[in-house]
Design a protein around this motif. Structure first.
Motif, PDB file in Angstrom:
ATOM      1  N   LYS A  19       6.250 -11.601  -5.942  1.00  0.00           N
ATOM      2  CA  LYS A  19       6.666 -10.382  -6.623  1.00  0.00           C
ATOM      3  C   LYS A  19       7.770  -9.688  -5.837  1.00  0.00           C
ATOM      4  N   LEU A  20       8.806  -9.197  -6.555  1.00  0.00           N
ATOM      5  CA  LEU A  20       9.904  -8.476  -5.913  1.00  0.00           C
ATOM      6  C   LEU A  20       9.441  -7.054  -5.595  1.00  0.00           C
ATOM      7  N   LEU A  21       9.330  -6.727  -4.281  1.00  0.00           N
ATOM      8  CA  LEU A  21       8.846  -5.420  -3.854  1.00  0.00           C
ATOM      9  C   LEU A  21       9.977  -4.417  -3.640  1.00  0.00           C
ATOM     10  N   GLY A  22      11.171  -4.911  -3.423  1.00  0.00           N
ATOM     11  CA  GLY A  22      12.305  -4.017  -3.163  1.00  0.00           C
ATOM     12  C   GLY A  22      13.375  -4.729  -2.366  1.00  0.00           C
ATOM     13  N   THR A  75      16.983   1.901 -13.624  1.00  0.00           N
ATOM     14  CA  THR A  75      18.340   2.456 -13.555  1.00  0.00           C
ATOM     15  C   THR A  75      19.220   1.600 -12.657  1.00  0.00           C
ATOM     16  N   ASP A  76      20.526   1.974 -12.597  1.00  0.00           N
ATOM     17  CA  ASP A  76      21.467   1.279 -11.704  1.00  0.00           C
ATOM     18  C   ASP A  76      21.523   1.919 -10.327  1.00  0.00           C
ATOM     19  N   VAL A  77      20.657   2.886 -10.097  1.00  0.00           N
ATOM     20  CA  VAL A  77      20.646   3.600  -8.812  1.00  0.00           C
ATOM     21  C   VAL A  77      19.368   3.232  -8.073  1.00  0.00           C
ATOM     22  N   ALA A  78      19.518   2.669  -6.870  1.00  0.00           N
ATOM     23  CA  ALA A  78      18.357   2.345  -6.043  1.00  0.00           C
ATOM     24  C   ALA A  78      17.905   3.600  -5.282  1.00  0.00           C
ATOM     25  N   LYS A  79      16.587   3.653  -4.957  1.00  0.00           N
ATOM     26  CA  LYS A  79      16.012   4.798  -4.244  1.00  0.00           C
ATOM     27  C   LYS A  79      15.596   4.376  -2.846  1.00  0.00           C
ATOM     28  N   VAL A  80      15.940   5.222  -1.869  1.00  0.00           N
ATOM     29  CA  VAL A  80      15.545   4.953  -0.487  1.00  0.00           C
ATOM     30  C   VAL A  80      14.047   5.214  -0.343  1.00  0.00           C
ATOM     31  N   MET A  81      13.343   4.295   0.341  1.00  0.00           N
ATOM     32  CA  MET A  81      11.900   4.473   0.562  1.00  0.00           C
ATOM     33  C   MET A  81      11.661   4.796   2.038  1.00  0.00           C
ATOM     34  N   LEU A  82      11.483   3.783   2.885  1.00  0.00           N
ATOM     35  CA  LEU A  82      11.288   4.005   4.318  1.00  0.00           C
ATOM     36  C   LEU A  82      12.601   3.724   5.040  1.00  0.00           C
ATOM     37  N   SER A  83      12.880   4.492   6.116  1.00  0.00           N
ATOM     38  CA  SER A  83      14.171   4.338   6.796  1.00  0.00           C
ATOM     39  C   SER A  83      14.035   4.598   8.281  1.00  0.00           C
ATOM     40  N   ARG A 118       0.844  -1.203   0.000  1.00  0.00           N
ATOM     41  CA  ARG A 118       0.000   0.000   0.000  1.00  0.00           C
ATOM     42  C   ARG A 118       0.877   1.250   0.000  1.00  0.00           C
ATOM     43  N   PHE A 119       1.965   1.192   0.797  1.00  0.00           N
ATOM     44  CA  PHE A 119       2.882   2.334   0.844  1.00  0.00           C
ATOM     45  C   PHE A 119       3.491   2.599  -0.539  1.00  0.00           C
ATOM     46  N   LEU A 120       3.877   1.541  -1.238  1.00  0.00           N
ATOM     47  CA  LEU A 120       4.470   1.718  -2.570  1.00  0.00           C
ATOM     48  C   LEU A 120       3.494   2.371  -3.545  1.00  0.00           C
ATOM     49  N   GLN A 121       2.202   2.114  -3.327  1.00  0.00           N
ATOM     50  CA  GLN A 121       1.201   2.692  -4.210  1.00  0.00           C
ATOM     51  C   GLN A 121       0.895   4.149  -3.848  1.00  0.00           C
ATOM     52  N   THR A 122       0.796   4.462  -2.527  1.00  0.00           N
ATOM     53  CA  THR A 122       0.375   5.798  -2.076  1.00  0.00           C
ATOM     54  C   THR A 122       1.542   6.730  -1.791  1.00  0.00           C
ATOM     55  N   LYS A 123       2.732   6.116  -1.509  1.00  0.00           N
ATOM     56  CA  LYS A 123       3.928   6.869  -1.111  1.00  0.00           C
ATOM     57  C   LYS A 123       3.706   7.628   0.203  1.00  0.00           C
ATOM     58  N   GLN A 124       2.730   7.142   1.006  1.00  0.00           N
ATOM     59  CA  GLN A 124       2.472   7.723   2.307  1.00  0.00           C
ATOM     60  C   GLN A 124       3.123   6.821   3.366  1.00  0.00           C
TER      61      GLN A 124
END
Length: 428
Positions: free
Chosen positions: A162-165, A97-105, A62-68
Motif C-alpha cells: 500500500k502507498l503510504l506517502g 488534490t494536486d497539493v501534497a501535505k507535509v506530515m512528519l519533518s 499508526r501515525f497516519l491513523q492517530t495524527k500523533q
C-alpha cells in the motif's frame, strides 16, 4: 568595391561565428547546470530510497491513523538530515488534490517546525508522479521562506504494497550555479580550441573562395583570349573573301565588257566550284562550333589545304561550347600549321571526326606532318612546348590549354604518329 565586399564578408562571418560561439557557451552553461541538478537529485534519491526502506512502516501507519507524532520517526528523520546536510527531510501525504501535505519533518534548529498537514511547494507534476508510485525530483525552486532548493521524493510503501506517502528531501541549491560556473571555467581550454577551430575553418573557407575566384578569372581570361583570337581570324577571313570577291567581279566585268560571254560563263563555273562553302549546318546543331569550323575551313582553303568533317548532329552539344572552342581551335590551328609546312608525299588533308562511344564522345583530328622523336615525346607532356621555330606565348601554350580542358571533364588524350600522320584522339 571588391575590398568592401571582402570586408563585409569578414565582418558578417565573424559576427555569425561570435553568435554561434556565445550560443554554445550559453547552451553549455545551462546543460551543465541541468546535468549538475540531475546528478545531485539522483544521488539524494538513492538516500531517500534507503530512508524509505528503513522506516518503521507499522509506526508510520499508526501515525497516519492517530495524527500523533512519533518521536522515534522524527528522530530517524533528523539523524538522516544531519548526516546528509539536507535543508529538510519530511514525509508527504497524498490525497485527491494536486497539493501534497507535509506530515512528519526534520528541520534545522533555526527553522520553525513544519505543521502537520501544511501544503507543500512540490509542483503538481511531481505530486502526480508520486501518486503513481514513482520517484521524482524538481527543478530549482525559489521560495521566499525556505530559500533556493531542489526537492526529491520516493514512495513509502507498506509491507502489503500500500502507498503510504512520500519520503522527501529538500537540498540547498544555492551552490549549484557556482558549480556550473566552475565546470565552465575548467573547460575554458576546450572552448578556446573550439573558437580557434572555427576561426581556422573560416579562414580556410576565405582562402578557398579566393583561390576559386582566381581560377575562374584565369579561365575567363583564357576564354576571352581565345574568343578575341578566333574573332580576329573570322574578320581576317571576311576581309580576304571580300578582297577575292572584288577581284573576281572585276575579271567578270572585263569579260562582259569585251563581250566574251563564253569565257565569262566558263569563269563563273570555275568560280562556283572553287568557292563552295562548307555545308555543316545540317550536321552540327551547336552554332558556336559551326562558326569555328567554318572559319577554320576557310583558313585551310586559303592555304590550299583540304579539310573534311565526319560528324554526327548532336556530338557537340554535350560539352560547354567555350571548352570545345579551346580544344578545337588549338587542335585545328596546329593541324593547319603542320600541314602547311608539310613536304611529304601524303595529300594535304585534315580530317575531323566525332563518334559516340557509350555515354562518351571521341573527337579525332588527323593531319600529315613530319615530327622528330623529341617532338613526339614532349608534345603533350611539356607545358609550353611547340614544334615551331619562333613560337609566341599564346600558341606555345595551346596544347597545355587542351590538356587542362580535357582534364576538367576527366577525359582522355591519346597521341599517335605513324607514317607521317599525326592523330590526336580526345575522349570526353
Amino acid at each position: 568595391m571588391n575590398s568592401r565586399r571582402q570586408l563585409l564578408f569578414l565582418v558578417t562571418s565573424f559576427t555569425i561565428l561570435s553568435i554561434l560561439t556565445c550560443s554554445k557557451l550559453v547552451l553549455t552553461y545551462y546543460s551543465t547546470g541541468n546535468a549538475t541538478q540531475t546528478t545531485l537529485a539522483k544521488q539524494y534519491i538513492t538516500i531517500a530510497q534507503d530512508m524509505a526502506a528503513g522506516l518503521d512502516k507499522s509506526a508510520y501507519e499508526r501515525f497516519l491513523q492517530t495524527k500523533q507524532p512519533d518521536p522515534s520517526i522524527i528522530q530517524y528523520l533528523e539523524e538522516y538530515r544531519s548526516r546528509i546536510h539536507a535543508l529538510y527531510v519530511y514525509t508527504l501525504l497524498l490525497d485527491d488534490t494536486d497539493v501534497a501535505k507535509v506530515m512528519l519533518s526534520a528541520v534545522p534548529t533555526e527553522s520553525e517546525l513544519l505543521p502537520i498537514g501544511s501544503p507543500c511547494t512540490v509542483p503538481p507534476k511531481q505530486v502526480n508522479q508520486a501518486k503513481d508510485g514513482l520517484e521524482y525530483y524538481t527543478g530549482i525552486i525559489q521560495d521566499k521562506t525556505h530559500g533556493v532548493y531542489l526537492s526529491i521524493g520516493v514512495p513509502i510503501v507498506s509491507e502489503s504494497g500500500k502507498l503510504l506517502g512520500v519520503m522527501a528531501i529538500d537540498i540547498d541549491a544555492s551552490q549549484l550555479e557556482s558549480i556550473s560556473q566552475e565546470v565552465i571555467n575548467s573547460n575554458k581550454v576546450v572552448f578556446t580550441i573550439d573558437i580557434l577551430f572555427a576561426v581556422i575553418l573560416l579562414l580556410a573557407f576565405f582562402v578557398l573562395r579566393k583561390w576559386h575566384k582566381t581560377r575562374l578569372k584565369q579561365d575567363l581570361y583564357e576564354s576571352e583570349q581565345m574568343y578575341i583570337s578566333e574573332m580576329g581570324k573570322v574578320i581576317d577571313s571576311i576581309k580576304s573573301s571580300r578582297h577575292d570577291r572584288m577581284n573576281h567581279l572585276q575579271v567578270l566585268h572585263g569579260l562582259l565588257t569585251l563581250k566574251k560571254y563564253d569565257r565569262a560563263t566558263e569563269y563563273l563555273k570555275h568560280l562556283a566550284a572553287d568557292s563552295r562553302a562548307l555545308d555543316l549546318s545540317m550536321k552540327i546543331n551547336n552554332p558556336v562550333i559551326l562558326i569555328l569550323f567554318q572559319s577554320k575551313w576557310e583558313l585551310a582553303q586559303s592555304k590550299g589545304i583540304e579539310m573534311q568533317f565526319e560528324t554526327d548532329t548532336d556530338e557537340y552539344s554535350k560539352i560547354e561550347s567555350m571548352d570545345l572552342v579551346k580544344i578545337f581551335s588549338n587542335l585545328l590551328d596546329n593541324a593547319i600549321e603542320a600541314t602547311e609546312v608539310y613536304e611529304g608525299k601524303l595529300p594535304r588533308r585534315i580530317v575531323v571526326t566525332s563518334r559516340s562511344k557509350g555515354v562518351k564522345t571521341v573527337y579525332t583530328v588527323e593531319n600529315p606532318a613530319i615530327l622528330h622523336a623529341k617532338d613526339q615525346k614532349n608534345l603533350f607532356h611539356t607545358d609550353g612546348y611547340t614544334t615551331k621555330a619562333n613560337p609566341n606565348a599564346m600558341r606555345g601554350n595551346g596544347l597545355s590549354i587542351i590538356a587542362k580542358t580535357v582534364h576538367k571533364y576527366n577525359g582522355d588524350i591519346r597521341f599517335r604518329y605513324d607514317n607521317e600522320t599525326v592523330k590526336i584522339q580526345i575522349t570526353l
